[in-house]
Write an enzyme that holds these catalytic residues in place. Structure first.
Site, PDB file in Angstrom:
ATOM      1  N   CYS A 102       0.783  -1.245  -0.552  1.00  0.00           N
ATOM      2  CA  CYS A 102       0.136  -0.215   0.275  1.00  0.00           C
ATOM      3  C   CYS A 102       0.600   1.296  -0.242  1.00  0.00           C
ATOM      4  O   CYS A 102       1.452   1.452  -1.052  1.00  0.00           O
ATOM      5  CB  CYS A 102      -0.558  -0.160   0.987  1.00  0.00           C
ATOM      6  SG  CYS A 102      -2.402   1.182   0.405  1.00  0.00           S
ATOM      7  N   HIS A 200      -3.099  -5.997   2.755  1.00  0.00           N
ATOM      8  CA  HIS A 200      -2.650  -6.076   3.513  1.00  0.00           C
ATOM      9  C   HIS A 200      -1.723  -7.004   4.756  1.00  0.00           C
ATOM     10  O   HIS A 200      -1.911  -7.870   3.749  1.00  0.00           O
ATOM     11  CB  HIS A 200      -3.323  -4.822   4.326  1.00  0.00           C
ATOM     12  CG  HIS A 200      -3.326  -3.278   3.983  1.00  0.00           C
ATOM     13  ND1 HIS A 200      -1.949  -2.459   4.890  1.00  0.00           N
ATOM     14  CD2 HIS A 200      -3.554  -2.368   3.728  1.00  0.00           C
ATOM     15  CE1 HIS A 200      -1.685  -0.872   4.335  1.00  0.00           C
ATOM     16  NE2 HIS A 200      -3.083  -1.283   3.557  1.00  0.00           N
TER      17      HIS A 200
END
Ligand code: GLN
EC number: 6.3.5.13
Length: 311
Positions: A102, A200
Site C-alpha cells: 500500500c 495488507h
C-alpha cells in the site's frame, strides 16, 4: 544431499519503518514469514529500519515495507529517498525479494500525489505513479481477490490513491475488488523480485503459497550461488566428473576436458531448488477459500478447497 543443505539456513529481513507504516495488521506478514521459517528450522532474523537508519543491502536477504496514512507517509518518503534509496535500489537490482504494501508500494513507484499537500517523491523501482483524486472520490476499501501464478491471492485493501502502471508488470488481475485504480483490473506491480501490492496484513497469512514463494526466492538467492561455487571448486568424484579431467589440473585440452568445463559453467542455470517442506496449511487455505466465497467467487473457492483441504 547438497552442500548447502547441511548448513543451518538463516535469513535476515529488513522491516522498513515498523513504527510508521503498520496499518491493517501489516505485521502479520512478518509473523507469517517467521512462523513458516521456524517450522522448517530456518532462522529468520527481523531487523527494524526506522527514520534515520541507512540501508546496507548486504546485511539483508529480504525487505518489507508496509502501509500508512498520508500524514505518516510524508516523513517516511523523505527518509526513504535520502537515506535508503540507493541501498534499496542495489538490493532490488541484486534480486533481493522485497514486499511493499500500500503506502510502501506507492513510495517504491515514481511518486504519490496526495489529495492535499505536495507530491511525495518515490524511488521509481516500479514504473508506476499514484494519484489521490480528492476526498470526494470513494476510497478503495474491502476484500479483494486476484489471479496470481495460476492460483489466487486474497486480501484486504484500503487506499485513496489510484496507482497507474507504466511499463511495470502487474502482480495479478483483479477478480473482485479495486486493485491499483478500480479501472484497469490490475493489482500491484513486479520488478525483478520486488513485489508491490495493495493487500495488507492478511496477505501472507491467507496466501501461504505466496509467503513460500518469497522465502524460496530469498533462499535461492542466498544459497543457490554458494552451492554452485562449492561444486565448481571441488566437484565430488561421485558426480562423474573427476577433477583430473579439469583443464587446469590435467594440462590437457582434450574434448573431454572442454565438455567438463562446459558442464561446470552450466551449473548456475540449474541452481538447487529449495523445496520448502510442506506445512499443514489447512487453516490458511480455509481462510483463503472463505474470502473467495464471500466475494462470490464460488468456483475459485471450491478449487481451493479441492486442491488444499480435501485429500
Ligand atoms: N496513503 C495512501 C492512500 O490512502 C496509502 C494508504 C495505506 O497505506 N493504506 O492511498
Amino acid at each position: 544431499m547438497t552442500h548447502a543443505s547441511v548448513k543451518p539456513l538463516t535469513l535476515t529481513l529488513g522491516h522498513l519503518y515498523p513504527d510508521q507504516l503498520n496499518l491493517y495488521g501489516d505485521r502479520g506478514n512478518i509473523m507469517t514469514l517467521q512462523r513458516r521459517c521456524q517450522a522448517r528450522g530456518i532462522e529468520l532474523r527481523v531487523v527494524g529500519l526506522g527514520i534515520g537508519d541507512a540501508l546496507a543491502p548486504d546485511e539483508y536477504d529480504m525487505l518489507f515495507i508496509g502501509g500508512g496514512q498520508d500524514k505518516e507517509q510524508a516523513p517516511v518518503a523523505q527518509d526513504l529517498y535520502d537515506l535508503k534509496g540507493i541501498g534499496l535500489w542495489a538490493a532490488v537490482e541484486d534480486d533481493m525479494p522485497v514486499l511493499a504494501v500500500c503506502g510502501g508500494f506507492q513510495l517504491l513507484a515514481h511518486y504519490y500525489r496526495p489529495a492535499e499537500g505536495p507530491d511525495m517523491r518515490g524511488l521509481g523501482v516500479f514504473d508506476a505513479w499514484t494519484l489521490h483524486k480528492g476526498k470526494r472520490v470513494p476510497r478503495c476499501i474491502g476484500d479483494i481477490a486476484l489471479n496470481w501464478n495460476g492460483s489466487t491471492l486474497v486480501g484486504f485493501e484500503n487506499h485513496g490513491g489510484r496507482t497507474y502502471l507504466g511499463t511495470a508488470k502487474p502482480l495479478g488481475k483483479v477478480l473482485k475488488g479495486s486493485g491499483n485504480n478500480a479501472e484497469d483490473h490490475t493489482e500491484g506491480a513486479i520488478y525483478r523480485n520486488a513485489y508491490g501490492t495493495y493487500l495488507h496484513g492478511s496477505l501472507l497469512p491467507k496466501n501461504p503459497h505466496f509467503a513460500d514463494h518469497l522465502l524460496s526466492l530469498a533462499l535461492k538467492r542466498k544459497y543457490g550461488g554458494e552451492y554452485y561455487r562449492v561444486l565448481a571448486e571441488a566437484p565430488p568424484a561421485s558426480n562423474g566428473y573427476s577433477s583430473a579431467t579439469l583443464p587446469e589440473k590435467s594440462g590437457e585440452t582434450s574434448g573431454e576436458s572442454i565438455m567438463v568445463t562446459a558442464v561446470m559453467e552450466e551449473e548456475p542455470l540449474t541452481p538447487p531448488s529449495f523445496q520448502l517442506a510442506p506445512l499443514d496449511d489447512r487453516l490458511e487455505w480455509e481462510a483463503h477459500a472463505y474470502i473467495l466465497e464471500r466475494l462470490g467467487l464460488h468456483h475459485a473457492a471450491a478449487a481451493t478447497i479441492r486442491a488444499h483441504i480435501q485429500e
